[in-house]
Design an enzyme around this catalytic site. Structure first.
Site, PDB file in Angstrom:
ATOM      1  N   SER A   1       0.629  -0.996   0.233  1.00  9.84           N
ATOM      2  CA  SER A   1       0.342  -0.062  -0.329  1.00  9.84           C
ATOM      3  C   SER A   1       1.115   1.285  -0.063  1.00  9.84           C
ATOM      4  O   SER A   1       1.476   1.851  -1.039  1.00  9.84           O
ATOM      5  CB  SER A   1      -0.981  -0.340   1.136  1.00  9.84           C
TER       6      SER A   1
ATOM      7  N   GLU B   1     -13.915  10.117 -12.172  1.00  8.17           N
ATOM      8  CA  GLU B   1     -14.459  11.431 -12.764  1.00  8.17           C
ATOM      9  C   GLU B   1     -13.527  10.633 -14.577  1.00  8.17           C
ATOM     10  O   GLU B   1     -12.529  10.094 -14.173  1.00  8.17           O
ATOM     11  CB  GLU B   1     -13.254  12.088 -12.181  1.00  8.17           C
TER      12      GLU B   1
ATOM     13  N   HIS C   1      -4.330  -0.411  -4.631  1.00 15.85           N
ATOM     14  CA  HIS C   1      -5.931  -1.319  -4.501  1.00 15.85           C
ATOM     15  C   HIS C   1      -5.827  -0.477  -5.430  1.00 15.85           C
ATOM     16  O   HIS C   1      -7.369  -0.454  -6.083  1.00 15.85           O
ATOM     17  CB  HIS C   1      -6.556  -0.047  -3.350  1.00 15.85           C
TER      18      HIS C   1
END
Lengths: 285, 285
Positions: free
Chosen positions: A142, A160, A184
């Site tokens: 991560s 978006e 992720h």
């Protein structure tokens, strides 16, 4: 200490080191293929492991989980290097351990906290140098994955069209400087933000890593996928046009001619050659 | 009626027709560039427009909004063809209007409802035939866009690595058979599901269209982007490997060598040649 270092280095000569970029939320049970691979690549029962939980808001708790896990696997030595300030990254005992250890694990949390503490310190210089010389296996999950490139994605959003304002870029720890890593990846729908980051840096390579998935990079530049999800490679080396330099930050980006590979467990990609390989052979559909 | 038809067709010979694939949530005010473009491409004040709201759960209300809008713009004739059953797609007055009109607009809603009502009916055959002959401008938004290809995405999810079970595919209305269209594209994070759809059909071309954005296709196959977001082209024609045929439905897909273009307003892509053009010229970065 000197004897111990020499002994460790001798044992490590039999073990192939790697850089393991983990997309977060990796399995932390005894079955974990990714963490077992890190343990093995650090020297198995001869491993001397450093856990660096500096990205975490609860470093002792978060780092302690990994300590227990690698203890259970049987690592010879494990140290929780709970570095919370930059000056702690200069302490002789910390640097001595980083000079001698065979595996370093960077936990998740906030990548900005991790770079604020580690960037340009003797600690990260030792890690980088020893990784480059194949003396050390480095894993980051991560936030610990996000810092691998020279450019680092420190924030952003999804939902978006690609645009410059949807991704925040800052400076990472430059372990693999050519990469821009996002983690992720499909789990948090980050394709558009990684594309947006690459528009501004088309000399880089985008690597999006899903949860419980690892892009394991060998010393010769061969990347192999380990785990449950995918690793997405976005290569802009053939990019023929982008409006990135002339468009307002919140307006949609144009990007022509990206080459994209979605890789799953066992697939390989050569970072230097830009070639991709299926698990058993370079098969045609 | 015959005189009116002839008159309309004569006027339309001056107007360049197109197929307008709209990603949903298009601006419906008087400023709307996309709906104005449809109005213009249908013949402006000489336009005879058919609104088909069959995808909608509230067809009269939804279709009525478009009727008012095109009335305000000044279209010569507008008919709300509120087709709710297949047998209504065979009515002589419906077919006569579709034979004579210059623009057909398919509203949003549920694409399965739209195909259930229209597929293999005389009504859609007339529309398809007249579109192919350049006699008619056809626009579809959201569900009305999804039906354009032979294969149609009828459902799915996001937030997962690409996998076969994340996309539901059925049969569309085949206006542009080679395309697999996805709409509300980046707004609803649909890159992974479109990639998943293409793995099973690598002879097709993926077109992901953002909200308030239109992929306008000319009769020669040139696609131009109009609107606020992006059109994403995913071309698998160079795909060298996928595990699609041998992997379990919920397991991650491998796809090697996709070519991806993100296009914004004014960008063009030739569907037959596979070439991409920047707004003014084929510029290098």
């Amino acid at each position: 200490m000197l004897l111990q270092e020499q002994s460790t280095k001798t044992k490590m000569s039999d073990t192939k080191t790697a850089i393991m970029i983990i997309g977060g939320a990796e399995d932390r049970t005894q079955k974990s293929e990714i963490l077992h691979t890190f343990f093995y690549r650090s020297g198995s029962t001869d491993a001397s492991i450093a856990i660096i939980p500096s990205a975490s808001q609860q470093p002792a708790l978060n780092g302690g989980q990994y300590v227990k896990l690698f203890e259970t696997m049987g690592a010879k030595q494990i140290e929780l290097l709970d570095l919370r300030r930059r000056k702690e990254c200069m302490k002789p005992n910390v640097l001595a351990y980083l000079e001698a250890c065979t595996g370093v694990f960077l936990t998740g949390g906030d990548q900005l906290r991790l770079t604020d503490i580690l960037a340009n310190t003797p600690a990260i210089e030792i890690i980088r140098s020893r990784v480059q010389q194949g003396q050390l296996t480095l894993a980051g999950t991560s936030a610990g994955a996000a810092i691998m490139g020279h450019h680092m994605i420190s924030g952003g959003c999804s939902g978006e069209p690609p645009n410059r304002s949807m991704v925040e870029l800052t400076t990472g720890l430059g372990i693999l400087p050519r990469l821009i890593v996002d983690q992720h990846f499909h789990n948090r729908n980050r394709m558009a933000r990684l594309v947006s980051a690459l528009c501004a840096h088309p000399d880089k390579l985008g690597i999006g890593i899903d949860e419980d998935t690892c892009a394991m990079v060998e010393s010769d530049g061969l990347l192999q996928v380990v785990g449950k999800g995918t690793v997405t490679i976005i290569n802009p080396c053939e990019m023929s046009y982008t409006n990135c330099s002339c468009v307002e930050p919140d307006k949609p980006l144009s990007v022509h001619n990206l080459r994209v590979h979605i890789l799953s467990h066992g697939d390989r990609y050569h970072l230097h050659q830009g070639t991709v390989f299926a698990p058993t052979a370079y098969a045609l559909i």
